[in-house]
Scaffold this motif. Structure first.
Motif, PDB file in Angstrom:
ATOM      1  N   SER A  37       0.964  -1.307   0.048  1.00 31.24           N
ATOM      2  CA  SER A  37       0.121  -0.067  -0.061  1.00 31.24           C
ATOM      3  C   SER A  37       0.855   1.108  -0.128  1.00 31.24           C
ATOM      4  O   SER A  37       2.045   1.103   0.317  1.00 31.24           O
ATOM      5  N   ALA A  38       0.197   2.441  -0.088  1.00 32.86           N
ATOM      6  CA  ALA A  38       1.088   3.740  -0.391  1.00 32.86           C
ATOM      7  C   ALA A  38       1.659   3.928   1.222  1.00 32.86           C
ATOM      8  O   ALA A  38       2.796   4.220   1.187  1.00 32.86           O
ATOM      9  N   GLN A  39       0.732   3.522   2.022  1.00 32.06           N
ATOM     10  CA  GLN A  39       1.326   3.721   3.585  1.00 32.06           C
ATOM     11  C   GLN A  39       2.479   2.802   3.878  1.00 32.06           C
ATOM     12  O   GLN A  39       3.504   3.152   4.603  1.00 32.06           O
ATOM     13  N   GLU A  40       2.492   1.688   3.410  1.00 31.51           N
ATOM     14  CA  GLU A  40       3.535   0.560   3.510  1.00 31.51           C
ATOM     15  C   GLU A  40       4.713   1.217   2.967  1.00 31.51           C
ATOM     16  O   GLU A  40       6.059   1.073   3.534  1.00 31.51           O
ATOM     17  N   ASN A  41       4.552   1.821   1.691  1.00 30.79           N
ATOM     18  CA  ASN A  41       5.613   2.146   0.806  1.00 30.79           C
ATOM     19  C   ASN A  41       6.288   3.375   1.732  1.00 30.79           C
ATOM     20  O   ASN A  41       7.684   3.724   1.741  1.00 30.79           O
ATOM     21  N   ALA A  42       5.479   4.165   1.997  1.00 30.90           N
ATOM     22  CA  ALA A  42       5.983   5.404   2.880  1.00 30.90           C
ATOM     23  C   ALA A  42       6.757   5.198   3.907  1.00 30.90           C
ATOM     24  O   ALA A  42       8.020   5.762   4.238  1.00 30.90           O
ATOM     25  N   ILE A  43       6.228   4.078   4.927  1.00 28.94           N
ATOM     26  CA  ILE A  43       6.957   3.528   5.961  1.00 28.94           C
ATOM     27  C   ILE A  43       8.396   3.067   5.469  1.00 28.94           C
ATOM     28  O   ILE A  43       9.215   3.353   6.169  1.00 28.94           O
ATOM     29  N   GLU A  44       8.424   2.253   4.467  1.00 30.29           N
ATOM     30  CA  GLU A  44       9.772   1.728   4.370  1.00 30.29           C
ATOM     31  C   GLU A  44      10.680   2.818   3.676  1.00 30.29           C
ATOM     32  O   GLU A  44      11.751   2.656   3.815  1.00 30.29           O
ATOM     33  N   LEU A  45       9.944   3.831   2.784  1.00 27.93           N
ATOM     34  CA  LEU A  45      10.874   4.816   2.582  1.00 27.93           C
ATOM     35  C   LEU A  45      11.416   5.624   3.577  1.00 27.93           C
ATOM     36  O   LEU A  45      12.875   6.091   3.742  1.00 27.93           O
ATOM     37  N   ALA A  46      10.680   5.937   4.699  1.00 26.78           N
ATOM     38  CA  ALA A  46      11.204   6.727   5.815  1.00 26.78           C
ATOM     39  C   ALA A  46      12.341   5.758   6.544  1.00 26.78           C
ATOM     40  O   ALA A  46      13.183   6.351   6.992  1.00 26.78           O
ATOM     41  N   ALA A  47      12.078   4.450   6.506  1.00 26.13           N
ATOM     42  CA  ALA A  47      13.145   3.646   7.200  1.00 26.13           C
ATOM     43  C   ALA A  47      14.316   3.641   6.438  1.00 26.13           C
ATOM     44  O   ALA A  47      15.603   3.714   7.062  1.00 26.13           O
ATOM     45  N   ILE A  48      14.381   3.550   5.141  1.00 24.80           N
ATOM     46  CA  ILE A  48      15.291   3.387   4.304  1.00 24.80           C
ATOM     47  C   ILE A  48      16.328   5.019   4.484  1.00 24.80           C
ATOM     48  O   ILE A  48      17.432   4.998   4.667  1.00 24.80           O
ATOM     49  N   THR A  49      15.616   6.160   4.531  1.00 23.10           N
ATOM     50  CA  THR A  49      16.081   7.413   4.693  1.00 23.10           C
ATOM     51  C   THR A  49      16.639   7.568   5.916  1.00 23.10           C
ATOM     52  O   THR A  49      17.896   8.111   5.903  1.00 23.10           O
ATOM     53  N   ALA A  50      16.320   6.908   6.988  1.00 27.80           N
ATOM     54  CA  ALA A  50      16.868   7.208   8.086  1.00 27.80           C
ATOM     55  C   ALA A  50      18.340   6.281   8.373  1.00 27.80           C
ATOM     56  O   ALA A  50      19.095   6.756   8.905  1.00 27.80           O
ATOM     57  N   ARG A  51      18.035   5.147   7.624  1.00 25.60           N
ATOM     58  CA  ARG A  51      19.410   4.436   7.809  1.00 25.60           C
ATOM     59  C   ARG A  51      20.499   5.198   6.941  1.00 25.60           C
ATOM     60  O   ARG A  51      21.691   5.119   7.259  1.00 25.60           O
ATOM     61  N   PHE A  52      20.033   5.632   5.804  1.00 23.33           N
ATOM     62  CA  PHE A  52      21.055   6.463   4.985  1.00 23.33           C
ATOM     63  C   PHE A  52      21.601   7.826   5.893  1.00 23.33           C
ATOM     64  O   PHE A  52      22.851   8.031   5.914  1.00 23.33           O
ATOM     65  N   ALA A  53      20.701   8.382   6.458  1.00 18.51           N
ATOM     66  CA  ALA A  53      20.832   9.616   7.263  1.00 18.51           C
ATOM     67  C   ALA A  53      22.063   9.314   8.484  1.00 18.51           C
ATOM     68  O   ALA A  53      22.944  10.064   8.791  1.00 18.51           O
ATOM     69  N   GLN A  54      21.793   8.101   8.933  1.00 19.42           N
ATOM     70  CA  GLN A  54      22.611   7.541  10.077  1.00 19.42           C
ATOM     71  C   GLN A  54      24.176   7.429   9.660  1.00 19.42           C
ATOM     72  O   GLN A  54      25.076   7.476  10.395  1.00 19.42           O
ATOM     73  N   LYS A  55      24.351   7.205   8.265  1.00 18.35           N
ATOM     74  CA  LYS A  55      25.708   6.780   7.963  1.00 18.35           C
ATOM     75  C   LYS A  55      26.451   8.070   7.588  1.00 18.35           C
ATOM     76  O   LYS A  55      27.454   7.902   7.037  1.00 18.35           O
ATOM     77  N   GLY A  56      25.812   9.152   7.416  1.00 18.69           N
ATOM     78  CA  GLY A  56      26.553  10.348   7.151  1.00 18.69           C
ATOM     79  C   GLY A  56      26.223  11.131   5.900  1.00 18.69           C
ATOM     80  O   GLY A  56      25.257  10.572   5.316  1.00 18.69           O
ATOM     81  N   PRO A  57      26.796  12.330   5.706  1.00 16.96           N
ATOM     82  CA  PRO A  57      26.513  13.080   4.501  1.00 16.96           C
ATOM     83  C   PRO A  57      26.597  12.515   3.098  1.00 16.96           C
ATOM     84  O   PRO A  57      25.993  12.605   2.144  1.00 16.96           O
ATOM     85  N   GLU A  58      27.664  11.701   2.977  1.00 24.60           N
ATOM     86  CA  GLU A  58      27.984  10.916   1.713  1.00 24.60           C
ATOM     87  C   GLU A  58      26.693  10.092   1.396  1.00 24.60           C
ATOM     88  O   GLU A  58      26.496   9.921   0.231  1.00 24.60           O
ATOM     89  N   CYS A  59      26.208   9.384   2.153  1.00 17.64           N
ATOM     90  CA  CYS A  59      25.380   8.457   1.910  1.00 17.64           C
ATOM     91  C   CYS A  59      24.151   9.221   1.709  1.00 17.64           C
ATOM     92  O   CYS A  59      23.259   8.766   0.836  1.00 17.64           O
ATOM     93  N   ILE A  60      23.905  10.399   2.384  1.00 20.93           N
ATOM     94  CA  ILE A  60      22.688  11.151   2.018  1.00 20.93           C
ATOM     95  C   ILE A  60      22.409  11.583   0.760  1.00 20.93           C
ATOM     96  O   ILE A  60      21.637  11.712  -0.066  1.00 20.93           O
TER      97      ILE A  60
END
Length: 85
Positions: A37-60
């Protein structure tokens, strides 16, 4: 449009000719039982973005370029009327 069975498609026929890594089965089965669903995709997108953000600016930066590139190609495909179904 004629539908091919999974066993008769070129990709399935060629599977036995290649050594596939551990991600092959994941992508082969990706949303096989229906789309998320759109909601499930949005939750997954937020989780992926958070993982990238934790790894630093190059990952972002990588994620931002990937999203821009993917969005661009989706727009081009949509404008050309490509039907992926």
């Amino acid at each position: 449009m004629t539908s091919l069975s999974p066993l008769s498609s070129p990709g399935a026929i060629e599977n036995s000719k290649f050594k596939c890594d551990e991600t092959f089965q994941f992508w082969k089965d990706f949303q096989r039982d229906g789309f998320a669903s759109a909601q499930e995709n949005a939750i997954e997108l937020a989780a992926i973005t958070a993982r990238f953000a934790q790894k630093g600016p190059e990952c972002i930066d990588f994620l931002a370029r990937h999203v821009a590139r993917s969005g661009y190609h989706e727009c081009i495909a949509g404008d050309c009327g490509v039907d992926y179904s």
